[in-house]
Write an enzyme that holds these catalytic residues in place. Structure first.
Site, PDB file in Angstrom:
ATOM      1  N   CYS A 128     -23.738  -4.605  63.585  1.00 31.16           N
ATOM      2  CA  CYS A 128     -24.009  -4.083  62.109  1.00 31.16           C
ATOM      3  C   CYS A 128     -25.595  -4.095  61.843  1.00 31.16           C
ATOM      4  CB  CYS A 128     -23.577  -5.407  61.182  1.00 31.16           C
ATOM      5  SG  CYS A 128     -24.383  -5.112  59.521  1.00 31.16           S
ATOM      6  N   CYS A 135     -25.460   2.544  59.225  1.00 25.46           N
ATOM      7  CA  CYS A 135     -24.439   1.541  58.975  1.00 25.46           C
ATOM      8  C   CYS A 135     -23.016   1.472  59.756  1.00 25.46           C
ATOM      9  CB  CYS A 135     -23.925   1.627  57.606  1.00 25.46           C
ATOM     10  SG  CYS A 135     -22.610   0.418  57.211  1.00 25.46           S
TER      11      CYS A 135
HETATM   12  N1  DGL Z   1     -25.282  -2.450  57.495  1.00 28.83           N
HETATM   13  C1  DGL Z   1     -23.943  -2.238  57.390  1.00 28.83           C
HETATM   14  C2  DGL Z   1     -23.496  -2.235  59.031  1.00 28.83           C
HETATM   15  O1  DGL Z   1     -23.974  -1.851  59.742  1.00 28.83           O
HETATM   16  C3  DGL Z   1     -23.086  -3.252  56.530  1.00 28.83           C
HETATM   17  C4  DGL Z   1     -23.570  -4.357  55.874  1.00 28.83           C
HETATM   18  C5  DGL Z   1     -22.653  -4.262  54.644  1.00 28.83           C
HETATM   19  O2  DGL Z   1     -21.576  -5.327  54.699  1.00 28.83           O
HETATM   20  O3  DGL Z   1     -22.859  -4.001  53.664  1.00 28.83           O
HETATM   21  O4  DGL Z   1     -22.160  -2.515  59.180  1.00 28.83           O
END
Ligand code: DGL
Length: 231
Positions: free
Chosen positions: A165, A70
């Site tokens: 993301c 993430c």
């Molecule tokens: N998958 C996450 C990222 O790479 C965040 C997604 C969310 O906002 O929960 O930033």
């Protein structure tokens, strides 16, 4: 070596699949923190506590190293967590510097607050509800496309798009339809290559996989997504 991977939902499965392909571990434990989705609209302080709790839970389940699947968690909490836990922690950091031509970078609103200097050739978009939408509907993409298309249309001449993301990688088909000329980049492969270079031994070809959920248990769906990523 057992590797813990953490995200707010399905996004980090892209990272988990890359780690498995690079044979980083003999086993993986994946924490899907649905109770706190979306991370991208939380403050840095909240994310630091969420990250620390998640890493401690993964370590309790036997993780000897942890990877944040993430970008949001990584930009907000990586340094904080590294100072507070023993096992190595790796992060998925957005790389606007990889965009050479006319570029577009998409990331969550919180990630945008931590971006390093972005070249004037690069536009940054922070589509607030996109991660949640993808998390809810993937492998379907109708709502994602309805939301994303009008945002992307003004960038028809864009040459490269960085998906900052991990959830957005599940919308690649939408990006390809709306911006057919653009090359799509994300960080999962580079992160897995780094983890595999740093960890001392090569992992198994058939690693064990454990899934943990703070929200609704979605084991079947996650295993299905993971197996399609590993094909
Ligand atoms: N998958 C996450 C990222 O790479 C965040 C997604 C969310 O906002 O929960 O930033």
């Amino acid at each position: 070596m057992k590797i813990g991977v953490m995200d707010s939902g399905i996004g980090g499965l892209n990272v988990l699949a890359a780690l498995i392909k690079y044979r980083c571990g003999d086993g993986y434990v994946y924490l899907s923190d649905g109770k706190n989705l979306p991370y991208g609209e939380k403050s840095g302080e909240e994310l630091k506590q969420i990250a620390l709790r998640g890493v401690r839970r993964l370590v309790e389940r036997g993780a000897n190293a942890v990877v944040f699947g993430c970008n949001t968690l990584s930009v907000a909490a990586l340094d904080f967590v590294r100072k507070r836990v023993v096992p190595p922690v790796f992060g998925l950091l957005p790389r606007p510097d990889l965009l050479n031509g006319k570029g577009l970078l998409l990331c969550t609103p919180t990630t945008a607050l931590y971006l390093p200097n972005v070249s004037p050739n690069v536009c940054v978009l922070t589509p607030a509800s996109l991660a949640g939408l993808i998390d809810k509907e993937y492998p379907k993409t109708a709502l994602t496309e309805e939301y994303l298309s009008p945002l992307l249309l003004p960038y028809g001449d864009c040459e490269e798009v960085y998906l900052g993301c991990s959830h957005y990688s599940f919308a690649k088909s939408v990006f390809k339809r709306v911006l057919p000329k653009a090359k799509l980049l994300d960080g999962a492969e580079n992160l897995a290559a780094l983890v595999s270079a740093v960890l001392p031994e090569k992992g198994s070809k058939n690693p064990s996989i454990e899934l943990l959920f703070t929200g609704e248990d979605q084991t079947e769906r996650y295993l299905c997504i993971l197996s399609s990523l590993l094909k």
